[in-house]
Scaffold this motif. Structure first.
Motif, PDB file in Angstrom:
ATOM      1  N   ASN A 132       0.799  -1.224   0.000  1.00 22.85           N
ATOM      2  CA  ASN A 132       0.000   0.000   0.000  1.00 22.85           C
ATOM      3  C   ASN A 132       0.836   1.280   0.000  1.00 22.85           C
ATOM      4  OD1 ASN A 132       0.969  -0.285   2.565  1.00 22.85           O
ATOM      5  ND2 ASN A 132      -0.990  -0.128   3.606  1.00 22.85           N
ATOM      6  N   PHE A 138       1.713   5.034  -0.949  1.00 22.80           N
ATOM      7  CA  PHE A 138       0.794   6.142  -1.233  1.00 22.80           C
ATOM      8  C   PHE A 138       0.819   6.407  -2.728  1.00 22.80           C
ATOM      9  CE2 PHE A 138       2.221   7.080   3.179  1.00 22.80           C
ATOM     10  CZ  PHE A 138       1.009   6.808   3.783  1.00 22.80           C
ATOM     11  N   HIS A 181      -5.140   2.514   2.258  1.00 24.75           N
ATOM     12  CA  HIS A 181      -4.373   3.771   2.199  1.00 24.75           C
ATOM     13  C   HIS A 181      -4.361   4.453   3.560  1.00 24.75           C
ATOM     14  CE1 HIS A 181      -5.013   4.399  -2.407  1.00 24.75           C
ATOM     15  NE2 HIS A 181      -4.216   3.403  -2.118  1.00 24.75           N
ATOM     16  N   ALA A 184      -2.117   2.647   5.891  1.00 21.94           N
ATOM     17  CA  ALA A 184      -0.699   2.885   5.596  1.00 21.94           C
ATOM     18  C   ALA A 184      -0.216   4.092   6.379  1.00 21.94           C
ATOM     19  CB  ALA A 184      -0.505   3.108   4.092  1.00 21.94           C
ATOM     20  N   ALA A 185      -1.015   5.142   6.395  1.00 26.89           N
ATOM     21  CA  ALA A 185      -0.611   6.350   7.110  1.00 26.89           C
ATOM     22  C   ALA A 185      -0.664   6.139   8.616  1.00 26.89           C
ATOM     23  CB  ALA A 185      -1.508   7.517   6.702  1.00 26.89           C
ATOM     24  N   ALA A 203       0.690   8.269  12.037  1.00 23.96           N
ATOM     25  CA  ALA A 203       0.038   9.524  11.681  1.00 23.96           C
ATOM     26  C   ALA A 203      -1.126   9.764  12.630  1.00 23.96           C
ATOM     27  CB  ALA A 203      -0.477   9.464  10.241  1.00 23.96           C
ATOM     28  N   GLU A 259      -3.116  13.991  10.173  1.00 23.19           N
ATOM     29  CA  GLU A 259      -1.998  13.663   9.269  1.00 23.19           C
ATOM     30  C   GLU A 259      -2.407  12.560   8.300  1.00 23.19           C
ATOM     31  OE1 GLU A 259       1.680  14.729  12.318  1.00 23.19           O
ATOM     32  OE2 GLU A 259       0.741  12.758  12.386  1.00 23.19           O
ATOM     33  N   ARG A 313      -4.323  14.147   5.610  1.00 28.51           N
ATOM     34  CA  ARG A 313      -3.458  14.858   4.674  1.00 28.51           C
ATOM     35  C   ARG A 313      -2.690  13.922   3.769  1.00 28.51           C
ATOM     36  NH1 ARG A 313      -0.178  18.485   8.267  1.00 28.51           N
ATOM     37  NH2 ARG A 313       1.318  17.005   7.450  1.00 28.51           N
ATOM     38  N   THR A 314      -2.226  12.784   4.316  1.00 24.48           N
ATOM     39  CA  THR A 314      -1.412  11.900   3.478  1.00 24.48           C
ATOM     40  C   THR A 314      -2.238  10.925   2.654  1.00 24.48           C
ATOM     41  OG1 THR A 314      -1.018  10.706   5.527  1.00 24.48           O
ATOM     42  CG2 THR A 314       0.851  11.850   4.611  1.00 24.48           C
ATOM     43  N   PRO A 332      -5.228  13.459  -0.863  1.00 25.52           N
ATOM     44  CA  PRO A 332      -4.725  13.132  -2.209  1.00 25.52           C
ATOM     45  C   PRO A 332      -5.692  12.232  -2.974  1.00 25.52           C
ATOM     46  CG  PRO A 332      -3.001  12.816  -0.582  1.00 25.52           C
ATOM     47  CD  PRO A 332      -4.265  13.091   0.183  1.00 25.52           C
TER      48      PRO A 332
END
Ligand SMILES: Nc1ncnc2c1ncn2[C@@H]1O[C@H](COP(=O)(O)OP(=O)(O)O)[C@@H](O)[C@H]1O
Ligand SMILES: [Mg+2]
Lengths: 258, 324
Positions: A95, A97, B203, B206-207, B212, B216, B219-220, B224
């Protein structure tokens, strides 16, 4: 920097459903511990309690304690965000980004920690990508999107991203199950190298993989469908595979069920 | 022995194929009707506008004059274009950040119990007729807005965009823009909320797994992922604001000839948008030339909204290709 994990009497619930029951185990530092067991027995669920990632799922909660050396992860006042900065995680599905370049993916965690200096970041990118055995393949296209890499490369990018923040523990949930055999071997080699720096826990449904990469193996099982998953036994991988104590472990390993 | 069920099984595929064909024919028919309608509208506008444009002695794009009662016929859209774009851009500049914040709150902060009814309420607000917004704004909100305008004039008045004018009360481009912002807020909010809520869990995880915080992570991972959706929502909102007629007509006052003499950049000026000018003068379409002059203005609005919507579509398509 690698730390020991001590889990005591841990239960995990999804709302009222008890998914994992009464797990007590120690994960040794600078070693690889593999979790094996039939699917649905709570390996992922338990793994996520080691960095409080289960809290992302509404209704998920734990009872019991998890110690990272002297730190009780579930003590009052411990911030799950800071726990996750020291206990990193790699997921089943790579995953990265998708809108970020390879470079930005690697430093995503450092950015969150407020690291700004170009030189520090450049260095971290090179060390982490080398650490993830990806540097030679991507060093000429660091500014390209991470999504353009192959599945195996993406997974190594995710590992680079996880180790860039220098965590104390690295949790991996079936990191190879979406990958081809060659990429799988590359990740296994990598796990072998990483264990000199990190404490590694890897969930795998592939018993050969557990035998190849791990020093210790934990076998989880379900008493029956609908019942919570339990830790059946944990021990040196050699011993679990050749001479397990429990009958259920022997049956599972020899492929008699599961 | 052939039983009835066997016969039915043999017949079924053929039946299915017929249904497919019927559906395909209907779909093709319906979409050709739509395309034909758009083309017809365009042809209508062009043929009606053309004779008036032929007689026009002023530059259609740069002239600020609109004198069509007696020859020589002179009309230009500069003022209308300015008022239309200023009000719409003010609306988008206010509504997008606000809508995105509300959308993020609903998708990632509010508890489920609150988020679901709130999201439905927002969707409902998008269906409120624009005349209601216009009345509400001019009757109820305008008095509260005036002090804000006075304050802005005092503090930012040295910037030409915020200089004081002769236009009274809330009849200004600024206030019209603010009301348009309120009107397009629901569509921007609900479209953005939908894309934010669709951010793949992996996703977000992942952050989060990198340590995060929730903001955050947004934002990451969320922003997006949602960016193309927000852009297209903003474009759809812009398209609405450009063409909004009744609320704007109620709110802003057209300028007297005296006040129109020198062009003012100020947002606190009055003015007329394409749509409000046409609506204000609908009673005057008594000769083909007069009607043609307004239709020429309408044609520009048509092209403007068409382009904006096309951009929104392209962004949505690109995003679709990208997320696969
Ligand atoms: N998000 C969730 N919500 C509710 N129940 C879940 C969730 N994730 C997993 N479970 C349940 O918890 C049990 C353990 O699942 P999991 O930890 O994914 O097992 P494993 O990783 O060993 O295959 C299963 O019964 C599964 O259905
Ligand atoms: Mg799992």
């Amino acid at each position: 920097m690698a730390k020991r994990i001590d889990v005591k009497d841990l239960n995990v619930y999804y709302s009222s459903f008890k998914a994992v029951e009464d797990v007590t185990m120690t994960v040794e530092p600078r070693s690889v511990t593999a979790f094996i067991g039939p699917s649905g027995c709570g390996k992922s669920t338990f793994l996520r309690t080691l960095n409080r990632m289960h809290e992302v799922i509404p209704g998920a909660r734990v009872e019991g304690s998890v110690m990272l050396d002297d730190l009780d992860l579930y003590a009052k006042g411990v911030d799950p965000v800071s726990v996750r900065r020291s206990v990193g995680m790699v997921f089943q599905r790579p995953n990265p980004f998708p809108t970020m370049s390879i470079y930005d993916n690697v430093i995503a965690g450092l950015r969150l920690n407020g690291v700004k200096g170009r030189k520090d970041l450049d260095e971290a990118v090179e060390t982490s990508l080398k650490g993830a055995n990806l540097w030679n393949e991507v060093k000429d296209r660091l500014k390209k999107p991470g999504a353009g890499l192959s599945g195996g490369q993406q997974q190594r990018l995710c590992i680079a991203r996880a180790i860039a923040v220098r965590p104390q523990v690295l949790l991996m949930d079936e990191p190879c199950s979406a990958l081809d055999p060659i990429s799988t071997l590359a990740i296994e080699d990598l796990v072998n190298e990483l264990k000199s720096d990190f404490t590694i826990v890897i969930v795998t449904h592939n018993m050969q993989q557990a035998a190849r990469v791990s020093d210790r193996t934990a076998f989880f099982n379900l008493a029956a469908t609908g019942k919570p998953g339990r830790l059946v036994e944990i021990g040196d991988t050699q011993k679990i595979f050749n001479n397990p104590i429990e009958r259920a472990t022997e049956d599972y390993i020899s492929g008699r069920f599961g | 022995m052939t039983t009835e069920t066997e016969v039915a099984q043999v017949l079924r595929p053929a039946n299915h194929r017929r249904q497919d064909q019927v559906f395909k024919a209907l779909a093709i028919g319906a979409s050709s009707v739509i395309v034909a309608l758009v083309v017809l509208v365009a042809v209508f506008l062009v043929t009606q506008a053309y004779p008036a444009l032929r007689q026009n002695t002023a530059n259609f794009f740069t002239s600020r004059i609109f004198s069509i009662d007696t020859p020589p016929i002179m009309f230009g859209i500069a003022d209308l274009l300015w008022a239309t774009i200023v009000t719409s851009v003010i609306a988008v500049v206010i509504a997008v950040p606000l809508g995105v914040s509300i959308a993020l709150f609903l998708s990632h902060y509010a508890p489920e119990r609150l988020a679901r009814p709130a999201a439905q309420l927002v969707a409902l607000l998008a269906a409120v007729p624009s005349i209601i917004y216009g009345l509400w704004a001019s009757q109820l909100v305008a008095p509260y807005y005036l002090p804000v305008q006075d304050f802005l004039e005092k503090v930012l008045g040295w910037i030409p965009l915020f200089s004081a004018t002769n236009t009274s009360g809330g009849a200004t481009l600024m206030f019209a823009g603010i009301v348009l912002a309120v009107m397009i807020l629901p569509i921007i909010t609900s479209l953005s909320r939908e894309v934010f809520a669709q951010t793949p869990t992996f996703h977000e995880e992942a952050a989060l797994a990198l340590g995060a915080t929730r903001w955050e992570m947004i934002r990451t991972a969320v922003l997006p992922f949602g960016k193309p959706g927000v852009i297209s929502a903003a474009m759809l909102g812009l398209g609405r604001a450009l063409g909004e007629t009744i609320a704007v007509t109620i709110i802003i006052s057209s300028l007297s000839d005296q006040n129109r003499q020198s062009f003012s950049l100020s947002f606190f000026n009055g003015g007329e948008t394409f749509a409000s000018r046409i609506a204000n003068n609908a009673a005057e379409f008594d000769t083909p030339t007069k009607a043609g002059a307004y239709i020429s203005a309408g044609l520009v609005l048509f092209v403007l909204t068409f382009v904006v919507n096309a951009i929104a579509r392209v962004v949505i398509e690109r995003r679709r290709a990208f997320s696969e």
